[in-house]
Enzyme design. Structure first.
Site, PDB file in Angstrom:
ATOM      1  N   GLU A 115       8.258   9.910  -4.024  1.00 57.72           N
ATOM      2  CA  GLU A 115       7.531   9.415  -3.007  1.00 57.72           C
ATOM      3  C   GLU A 115       7.116   7.850  -3.492  1.00 57.72           C
ATOM      4  OE1 GLU A 115       4.312  12.461  -2.613  1.00 57.72           O
ATOM      5  OE2 GLU A 115       5.750  13.749  -1.751  1.00 57.72           O
ATOM      6  N   GLU A 170       4.906  -4.869  -0.691  1.00 57.64           N
ATOM      7  CA  GLU A 170       3.821  -4.123  -1.008  1.00 57.64           C
ATOM      8  C   GLU A 170       2.793  -4.563  -1.877  1.00 57.64           C
ATOM      9  OE1 GLU A 170       4.191  -0.316  -3.233  1.00 57.64           O
ATOM     10  OE2 GLU A 170       3.068   0.712  -1.537  1.00 57.64           O
ATOM     11  N   CYS A 178      -0.568   4.677  -0.653  1.00 64.64           N
ATOM     12  CA  CYS A 178       0.739   4.311  -0.257  1.00 64.64           C
ATOM     13  C   CYS A 178       1.163   4.311   1.312  1.00 64.64           C
ATOM     14  CB  CYS A 178       1.766   5.472  -0.726  1.00 64.64           C
ATOM     15  SG  CYS A 178       1.298   7.189  -0.456  1.00 64.64           S
TER      16      CYS A 178
HETATM   17  P1  NAD Z   1       4.490   2.942 -10.908  1.00 61.60           P
HETATM   18  O1  NAD Z   1       5.937   3.124 -10.464  1.00 61.60           O
HETATM   19  O2  NAD Z   1       4.113   1.593 -12.060  1.00 61.60           O
HETATM   20  O3  NAD Z   1       3.837   4.167 -12.160  1.00 61.60           O
HETATM   21  C1  NAD Z   1       4.158   5.449 -11.717  1.00 61.60           C
HETATM   22  C2  NAD Z   1       4.317   6.414 -12.993  1.00 61.60           C
HETATM   23  O4  NAD Z   1       5.502   6.036 -13.567  1.00 61.60           O
HETATM   24  C3  NAD Z   1       3.237   6.204 -14.174  1.00 61.60           C
HETATM   25  O5  NAD Z   1       3.005   7.250 -14.639  1.00 61.60           O
HETATM   26  C4  NAD Z   1       4.194   5.227 -14.986  1.00 61.60           C
HETATM   27  O6  NAD Z   1       3.849   5.293 -16.318  1.00 61.60           O
HETATM   28  C5  NAD Z   1       5.617   5.767 -14.933  1.00 61.60           C
HETATM   29  N1  NAD Z   1       6.601   4.961 -15.152  1.00 61.60           N
HETATM   30  C6  NAD Z   1       6.683   3.803 -15.100  1.00 61.60           C
HETATM   31  N2  NAD Z   1       8.019   3.373 -15.388  1.00 61.60           N
HETATM   32  C7  NAD Z   1       8.561   4.432 -15.947  1.00 61.60           C
HETATM   33  C8  NAD Z   1      10.088   4.619 -16.241  1.00 61.60           C
HETATM   34  N3  NAD Z   1      10.930   3.629 -16.669  1.00 61.60           N
HETATM   35  N4  NAD Z   1      10.583   5.959 -16.100  1.00 61.60           N
HETATM   36  C9  NAD Z   1       9.558   7.050 -16.054  1.00 61.60           C
HETATM   37  N5  NAD Z   1       8.186   6.858 -15.689  1.00 61.60           N
HETATM   38  C10 NAD Z   1       7.850   5.577 -15.487  1.00 61.60           C
HETATM   39  O7  NAD Z   1       3.420   3.053  -9.941  1.00 61.60           O
HETATM   40  P2  NAD Z   1       1.851   2.559  -9.918  1.00 61.60           P
HETATM   41  O8  NAD Z   1       1.654   1.268 -10.117  1.00 61.60           O
HETATM   42  O9  NAD Z   1       1.317   3.813 -10.846  1.00 61.60           O
HETATM   43  O10 NAD Z   1       1.607   3.365  -8.488  1.00 61.60           O
HETATM   44  C11 NAD Z   1       1.484   2.501  -7.273  1.00 61.60           C
HETATM   45  C12 NAD Z   1       2.840   2.900  -6.522  1.00 61.60           C
HETATM   46  O11 NAD Z   1       2.820   4.053  -6.242  1.00 61.60           O
HETATM   47  C13 NAD Z   1       2.855   2.096  -5.034  1.00 61.60           C
HETATM   48  O12 NAD Z   1       4.020   1.315  -5.051  1.00 61.60           O
HETATM   49  C14 NAD Z   1       2.462   3.202  -4.261  1.00 61.60           C
HETATM   50  O13 NAD Z   1       3.031   3.119  -2.859  1.00 61.60           O
HETATM   51  C15 NAD Z   1       3.165   4.411  -4.960  1.00 61.60           C
HETATM   52  N6  NAD Z   1       2.621   5.770  -4.197  1.00 61.60           N
HETATM   53  C16 NAD Z   1       3.453   6.218  -3.618  1.00 61.60           C
HETATM   54  C17 NAD Z   1       2.978   7.515  -2.922  1.00 61.60           C
HETATM   55  C18 NAD Z   1       3.744   8.530  -1.913  1.00 61.60           C
HETATM   56  O14 NAD Z   1       3.524   9.354  -1.737  1.00 61.60           O
HETATM   57  N7  NAD Z   1       4.870   7.871  -1.361  1.00 61.60           N
HETATM   58  C19 NAD Z   1       1.575   7.902  -3.195  1.00 61.60           C
HETATM   59  C20 NAD Z   1       0.945   7.165  -4.171  1.00 61.60           C
HETATM   60  C21 NAD Z   1       1.330   5.991  -4.482  1.00 61.60           C
END
Ligand code: NAD
Length: 505
Positions: free
Chosen positions: A266, A399, A300
């Site tokens: 997601e 975004e 999101c």
């Molecule tokens: P992010 O991708 O930076 O981090 C999300 C998670 O992934 C964190 O726990 C982070 O530690 C982990 N992560 C980072 N790099 C990784 C890797 N290489 N391997 C495994 N895990 C890793 O996202 P964010 O900044 O925390 O959140 C914001 C983003 O989330 C926005 O793009 C938003 O649109 C999205 N989001 C999507 C939904 C949906 O349902 N589509 C819902 C909420 C947020």
């Protein structure tokens, strides 16, 4: 003011344990520090002061947690659907009983306002109840007859799974991903976002206090590049449910390739709200304002592109600008606050840099447009509206994940559709029109996983949740979550003594 003071006192009481003991991992039913003793601080976006020291898990901690999840899997998968249903309802009851604590801790850790977080725990409890009720039928399948053959499909839980969540609404999102995994019979290793780890700790404690067996749900805090990465690469973890940025999803796909990980993503969005002149403009403006400025725009499904029919564009954007200017920015625990501080100074800088990019690209600020001097001096950004933009601008394509809305006029339906689809994303779309035939035609052609017509995002849990293009892979909600967390098996029974080819005599 009295309400805020009162809430601050309560929040301090709830945070005291974190300040004193820090945030530990939970592995095999035990609260443990990280294997090498590493820690990091979680800051409050209100005043940028540390709230707590958090265990910084790495590959060794993930390995322990994955082994604990593997050891617990056989017994948990064998628990009857009815027993799982009862237990998940108990977890939901316990969440409701601690709703205030969850809300206050979430507000202080994320900067999200109490106005929205007050309901986060109840929504989380609903997620548990929804999947609790479906647990007894999770394994059910179909029977498919052929001449001389009866096929029976059944589903079995895939095994231990990893759940990786983002920082924006961590409590609600964790329940949304973990409840169906448990209902399906999977065990879980959860890696919450490093920027807001507190409520994930509350959640695993609540589940174990409600009776969830040790090792069924494990929590490892840490950074994406070490704990997150190790989880996606671990051979005992059969699937990764991930919510976060599109480029992180792409990294996870690469990391999981070696172990053929099943993934569910997601991801991000640049969601259009499309307003035709025949729409109820007052309601459409309220919905557009709600969808971009609630949850600090860190959402999101936020409607971050506003596409408006040219004949009503100026009237409509004036309406939105007036509403945006009246939105109350303030301390997240002030009951009147709508927009609180953004999660972290680095994210604030990103959002502010996009406001500068918008100006330099030639768009015009019709509301907001910069930092807001809020209480505590934290990461406050004013609700911002850009007009005079084009869909080619970066503020219309990338975004921003903050309270920034970009308005673009269109002349007719064909142009509206072309603009709406001209982005790498496809999570949601919001269409406002009173012409039902147009609504059918338009929604059919719109690239989005979820579309609301004459409505803001109103979730109905049995419906599929997810995006197309760079916004995701797979669907949650209803039975779709079970399809991800379970393997479908087919068993074919011969119903008659059919002839079998005789090879070799
Ligand atoms: P992010 O991708 O930076 O981090 C999300 C998670 O992934 C964190 O726990 C982070 O530690 C982990 N992560 C980072 N790099 C990784 C890797 N290489 N391997 C495994 N895990 C890793 O996202 P964010 O900044 O925390 O959140 C914001 C983003 O989330 C926005 O793009 C938003 O649109 C999205 N989001 C999507 C939904 C949906 O349902 N589509 C819902 C909420 C947020």
């Amino acid at each position: 003011m009295a309400a805020l003071d009162d809430n601050l006192r309560k929040a301090e009481a709830y945070l005291e344990r974190f300040r004193k003991d820090g945030v530990l991992n939970q592995i095999g039913g035990e609260a443990v520090p990280s294997a090498d003793g590493s820690t990091f601080e979680t800051l409050s976006p209100v005043d940028l002061k540390p709230i707590a020291t958090v265990a910084r898990g790495k590959a060794a901690d993930i390995d322990r947690a994955a082994k604990a999840a593997k050891a617990a899997f056989k017994d948990w998968a064998a628990v009857s659907g009815d027993a799982r249903k009862k237990l998940l309802h108990k977890i939901a009851d316990a969440i409701v009983a601690r709703a205030e604590e969850i809300a206050f801790v979430e507000c202080m850790d994320t900067g999200q306002s109490l106005k929205f977080m007050a309901k986060a725990a109840l929504r989380g409890a609903e997620n548990f109840r929804f999947y609790a009720d479906r647990a007894p039928e999770a394994r059910d399948g179909r029977s498919l007859r052929a001449p001389g053959q009866l096929n029976m499909t059944t589903r079995v839980p895939i095994g231990p799974v990893g759940v990786i969540t983002p920082w924006n609404t961590p409590f609600m999102l964790s329940t949304w991903k973990i409840a169906p995994a448990l209902a399906a019979g999977c065990t879980v290793v959860h890696k919450p976002a490093e920027l807001s780890p507190l409520t994930a700790r509350l959640l695993v404690e609540i589940a174990e206090e409600a009776g969830l067996p040790k090792g069924v749900w494990n929590l490892v805090n840490g950074f994406g590049e070490d704990a997150g990465r190790a989880l996606t690469e671990h051979p005992d973890i059969k699937a990764i449910g991930f919510v976060g940025e599109s480029r992180t999803g792409s990294m996870i796909m690469k990391q999981g390739a070696e172990t053929l990980k099943r993934v569910h993503f997601e991801l991000g969005g640049k969601n259009p709200v499309i307003v035709f002149a025949d729409a109820d403009l007052e309601r459409a403006a309220d919905a557009a304002v709600f969808m971009i400025y609630s949850l600090n725009g860190e959402r999101c499904t936020s409607s971050s592109r506003l596409l408006v029919e040219a004949s009503v564009h100026d009237r409509f954007t004036d309406l939105v600008a007036e509403k945006a200017k009246r939105i109350k920015i303030g301390h997240p625990l002030d009951p009147e606050t709508v927009v609180g501080p953004l999660i972290h100074p680095v994210h604030e800088e990103k959002v502010l840099s996009y406001i500068e990019i918008g100006r330099s690209e030639g768009a015009v600020v019709a509301a907001g447009g910069g930092k807001f001097a809020g209480p505590g001096g934290g990461c406050y950004v004013s609700p911002t509206l850009f007009v005079g933009a084009t869909n080619k601008m970066r503020i219309a394509q990338e975004e921003i994940f903050g309270p920034v809305l970009t308005a673009i006029p269109f002349k007719d339906e064909a142009e509206a559709l072309a603009l709406a689809n001209d982005t790498q994303y496809g999570l949601t779309g919001y269409l406002w029109t009173s012409d039902v035939t147009r609504a059918l035609r338009f929604t059919d052609a719109l690239d989005a996983g979820m579309i609301w017509v004459n409505s803001e995002n109103v979730r109905h849990l049995p419906t599929p949740f997810g995006g197309v293009k760079s916004s995701g892979i797979g669907r949650d909600g209803g039975d779709w979550s079970f399809d991800f967390y379970m393997e479908t098996k087919n068993i074919a029974f011969a119903t008659a003594p059919h002839s079998i080819q005789k090879l070799g005599g």
